[in-house]
Structures are given as C-alpha cells and as structure tokens.
Motif scaffolding. Structure first.
Motif, PDB file in Angstrom:
ATOM      1  N   GLN A  19       0.717  -1.110   0.020  1.00 32.62           N
ATOM      2  CA  GLN A  19       0.276   0.003  -0.029  1.00 32.62           C
ATOM      3  C   GLN A  19       0.826   1.282  -0.049  1.00 32.62           C
ATOM      4  O   GLN A  19       0.263   2.330  -0.250  1.00 32.62           O
ATOM      5  N   ASP A 139      -7.029  15.589   2.101  1.00 31.69           N
ATOM      6  CA  ASP A 139      -6.543  14.970   1.143  1.00 31.69           C
ATOM      7  C   ASP A 139      -5.269  15.509   0.583  1.00 31.69           C
ATOM      8  O   ASP A 139      -4.323  15.070   0.257  1.00 31.69           O
ATOM      9  N   GLN A 143      -1.587  14.451   0.613  1.00 30.99           N
ATOM     10  CA  GLN A 143      -0.791  14.276  -0.757  1.00 30.99           C
ATOM     11  C   GLN A 143       0.504  14.891  -0.522  1.00 30.99           C
ATOM     12  O   GLN A 143       1.846  14.654  -1.057  1.00 30.99           O
ATOM     13  N   GLN A 179     -11.628  10.416   8.601  1.00 29.25           N
ATOM     14  CA  GLN A 179     -11.382  10.996   7.524  1.00 29.25           C
ATOM     15  C   GLN A 179     -10.143  11.187   7.153  1.00 29.25           C
ATOM     16  O   GLN A 179      -9.613  10.754   5.940  1.00 29.25           O
ATOM     17  N   ARG A 182      -7.997   8.022   6.309  1.00 27.13           N
ATOM     18  CA  ARG A 182      -8.591   7.269   5.140  1.00 27.13           C
ATOM     19  C   ARG A 182      -7.744   8.194   4.042  1.00 27.13           C
ATOM     20  O   ARG A 182      -7.211   7.894   3.148  1.00 27.13           O
ATOM     21  N   ALA A 183      -7.404   9.611   4.359  1.00 28.27           N
ATOM     22  CA  ALA A 183      -6.584  10.450   3.437  1.00 28.27           C
ATOM     23  C   ALA A 183      -5.293   9.903   3.471  1.00 28.27           C
ATOM     24  O   ALA A 183      -4.473   9.846   2.447  1.00 28.27           O
ATOM     25  N   ARG A 185      -4.176   6.751   4.147  1.00 23.05           N
ATOM     26  CA  ARG A 185      -4.204   5.540   3.320  1.00 23.05           C
ATOM     27  C   ARG A 185      -4.274   5.717   1.903  1.00 23.05           C
ATOM     28  O   ARG A 185      -3.481   5.090   1.050  1.00 23.05           O
ATOM     29  N   GLN A 186      -5.209   6.484   1.376  1.00 18.46           N
ATOM     30  CA  GLN A 186      -5.297   7.002   0.017  1.00 18.46           C
ATOM     31  C   GLN A 186      -3.947   7.411  -0.455  1.00 18.46           C
ATOM     32  O   GLN A 186      -3.562   7.443  -1.794  1.00 18.46           O
TER      33      GLN A 186
END
Length: 405
Positions: A19, A139, A143, A179, A182-183, A185-186
């Motif tokens: 991942q 997010d 990033q 949230q 999950r950001a 992980r994304q």
C-alpha cells in the motif's frame, strides 16, 4: 511463539509494501531506520564517556493552539504560544549536528502551525512523527506529506463515537478523525493510530477487534499510552487501576505475537521493567514557549531557546536542572514520578528557579493538588516481552524512540 511473531511481522511488512509507494519505503529506511540505529549508538557512547549531554531524540510541541478541547490534556485550552519558524528550524539544525534526525512533532494541533509542511520539506534528510487528532488532515495535506516522503502521521483515536465526542468535547470527532486516517491511506503514507488508555475507553480500545479495525484502515502501527491525569481538566478518577495496567501490559505482550499491526509502547523495556525516557536521557521535550522540559507533562523549566535556537546544544550540555531531574527521578522510580509521587516532584522543582512554560499560569498549583495514581512500574511482577523481534528491538534499538507517553 517466535516463529508466529516473525511470520506476523513479515505479513505486516508485505501489507505496508503493497500500500506504500517504493519511494516512501526507501525514505523510511534511509531517513528513519539506519540513522536512528547509529544515533542511538552515538547517544550511548556520549553517556558512557561522560561527554556533554544531548538527548537522542527531541519531542517538539510547535504550538499550544488546537481545534479541540480534550479533557485530560496538559496543553493550555485557548493557549496561543508557538515556536517561531526560526526556532523550529534551529532545533532541527542543531540536533542534526549530534546525529539526531528523528523528531516527534506535537501540539496543540501541529497542523494549525503555519509553515510546518515547509519545514518537513526543507529537512528532507530527517524523519518526522506527526502527532495529530486527524480532523485537519485533508487529502491535500496527505498528498503533500506523500511528496515530502519523510513524515509518519500518528493519529489519535481516544474511543469510538460516543467516547471520542465526550473526551474531545466536540461532535462527530470519531468520523472526522477517520477521514484523516483514510486520507493517509489513500496517499500511501506509513501512518499509525494512537490511544491514551483510561478507564472510560479501556473496554473499547484494549481489544483484538480494535487492533483489526486499525489494520483494516491501513495503519502500520498502533501506539498505546497510559492516561496521565494532568492539566487544568485532569480527571484523575478515570486513571487506570493497577489491575488494568497489568491487563494492558499482558494484552500488548500477547497480541504482539500475531497482531496485523506493530503494537508500540514506550513504558517497558525488553524485560518488562518500567522505563521513563526522560530519566534515561533518551528524550526531552521542547515546548511552544521555547522551554527545554524534562517531558511534556512537567511544564516547568529553567532553560529557554534564543531567537534561532542556536543555543540548544549549550543549554542541554549546561543544564543543571535537567541533569538533576534525570538523576533524582531515576533514583526515585523507574515509572512516572508525577503519577506515583507528585509531591516529591514538587519538592524537586522547588529546588530550582523554575518558570512555568504554559499560558495558563496554574501548573504548580495543579501539581500541588495532585494525588498519587497507579503508573506502569510493576516491580517484581514485570512481564518480559514474548515477541522475539520486539524484544530485540527494545534491547538494541528501542523502537519506541523515547516518545512521550
């Protein structure tokens, strides 16, 4: 047991590799693993030879400012003290001269500190652990952390839906924190989940179900602390009992053998004996006011940074206060003196011309009113590590890296 532990570790490694982008994996090895191995050796050599003191790791609270107001937090509610960018940059620069390239970044909520991501990017040869409540971890920020490649967010989850809202004194905190999880992980980040365990969240979080939940969300590690009833809103009534501390220790010891995440603690050594990172000198804390503190929960100091932190090395080497704190606390207990014997802690502080380092100006009164609560020192009942890999890491590498607890 050892085969099971190694198999579990291999499965975790494969999951993280799957991942996480290769560049971030390489940054983790190059910036975190190897440098910290040599950093610990340099620290141990300095200690052994009696050379000028400098800790292996610095924990840095960059600001008091926070978007939540959690009960039991030592950070001043509504406080506005913050390090300057020049001081933060100087701390990192001075530390690197001593081989220390790993930093814990705390708050308040550090994502409210302007310029923090720029600092991460500037010091691309370092590795940072970002202690955050996750609610501001968007997010876009995730990033940007991916692009930097040298940050592992450690996201605090203090309970499930109801307990998170109660503890954080806000609404929908659990879902907002998820949230942020999950950001991460994304974005393919290597990240962890943290929990400060007290009586009100013990049954929710000290469970195999919680471990598996965290793994399913993509976390690489799960970090358990013991709740310390400090600050202006301390709530000592929810501090763990002696029996719960033993249960927590046994739980970690058993679950490490086959857990789908790395289970981290900074309280016990490889033989299960209590450990205080501050007393060993492995780690100290720098507050938002620029104070050199023994640890984050002892908010008194005699030594303060100048405008660009260029005096950091000299302060550590010459601090009689920190030196005596290390000596006297190590002679008093292997556990947490502020939990075991707060009045003894007050006596030690009163021997020096200490200054409070927070905005609220009530810390000494808080200490004077504290009553003893159980801490992690189990004495003769110590439970040695079962997991061979983790036992080795604690003995030779100290995987907890002196982080606050």
């Amino acid at each position: 047991m050892s085969i099971t532990a190694y198999t579990s570790l291999m499965k975790l490694g494969l999951r993280v590799m799957k991942q996480t982008p290769v560049r971030l994996q390489w940054k983790f090895v190059r910036n975190f693993c190897w440098p910290n191995l040599w950093n610990m050796r340099r620290f141990e050599r300095r200690q052994r030879k009696g050379e000028p003191f400098f800790p292996a790791f610095n924990m840095i609270s960059v600001t008091e400012t926070c978007n939540l107001a959690c009960s039991g937090c030592w950070v001043t509610r509504g406080g506005r003290k913050s390090l300057t960018i020049e001081q933060l940059d100087g701390i990192i620069r001075e530390s690197k001269q001593h081989g220390s390239k790993f930093f814990g970044i705390l708050g308040g909520e550090p994502l409210m500190y302007r310029g923090l991501l720029t600092i991460f990017e500037k010091h691309s040869d370092c590795y940072f652990q970002l202690f955050t409540n996750g609610t501001l971890l968007t997010d876009d920020i995730a990033q940007r952390l991916r692009k930097a490649g040298n940050v592992t967010p450690l996201i605090s989850i203090e309970g499930l839906e109801q307990e998170s809202d109660r503890r954080r004194q806000a609404n929908d905190v659990y879902l907002r924190t998820l949230q942020g999880v999950r950001a991460c992980r994304q974005a393919g980040l290597i990240f962890g989940i943290a929990a400060s365990i007290c009586q009100s969240n013990f049954d929710e979080l000290v469970t195999r179900q919680h471990i598996e939940r965290v793994a399913q969300e993509g976390a690489a590690y799960l970090w358990y602390y013991i709740y310390r009833p400090v600050g202006a809103d301390a709530h000592p009534e929810v501090a763990l009992t002696e029996e719960q501390i033993v249960r927590l220790r046994q739980f970690l010891n058993d679950e490490r053998l086959d857990a789908p995440v790395a289970l981290i603690d900074v309280y016990w050594d490889d033989q299960g004996r209590a450990l205080c990172p501050g007393a060993t000198g492995m780690s100290h804390h720098i507050s938002p006011s620029g104070a050199l503190e023994f640890c984050p929960v002892i908010q008194m100091a005699t030594d303060f940074l100048n405008a660009d932190a260029s005096n950091l090395t000299g302060l550590y080497a010459g601090s009689q206060f920190l030196s005596e704190m290390r000596r006297q606390i190590a002679e008093t207990t292997r556990g947490c003196i502020l939990m075991e014997n707060p009045q003894q802690m007050v006596k030690i502080l009163q021997d020096y011309e200490v200054r409070e380092t927070t905005s609220r100006a009530t810390v000494m009164q808080e200490y004077q009113q504290m009553k003893p609560v159980p801490c992690h020192d189990m004495g003769a009942a110590a439970i040695p590590e079962k997991s061979a890999p983790y036992r080795w890491l604690k003995k030779h590498y100290f995987f907890g890296f002196g982080a606050y607890g």
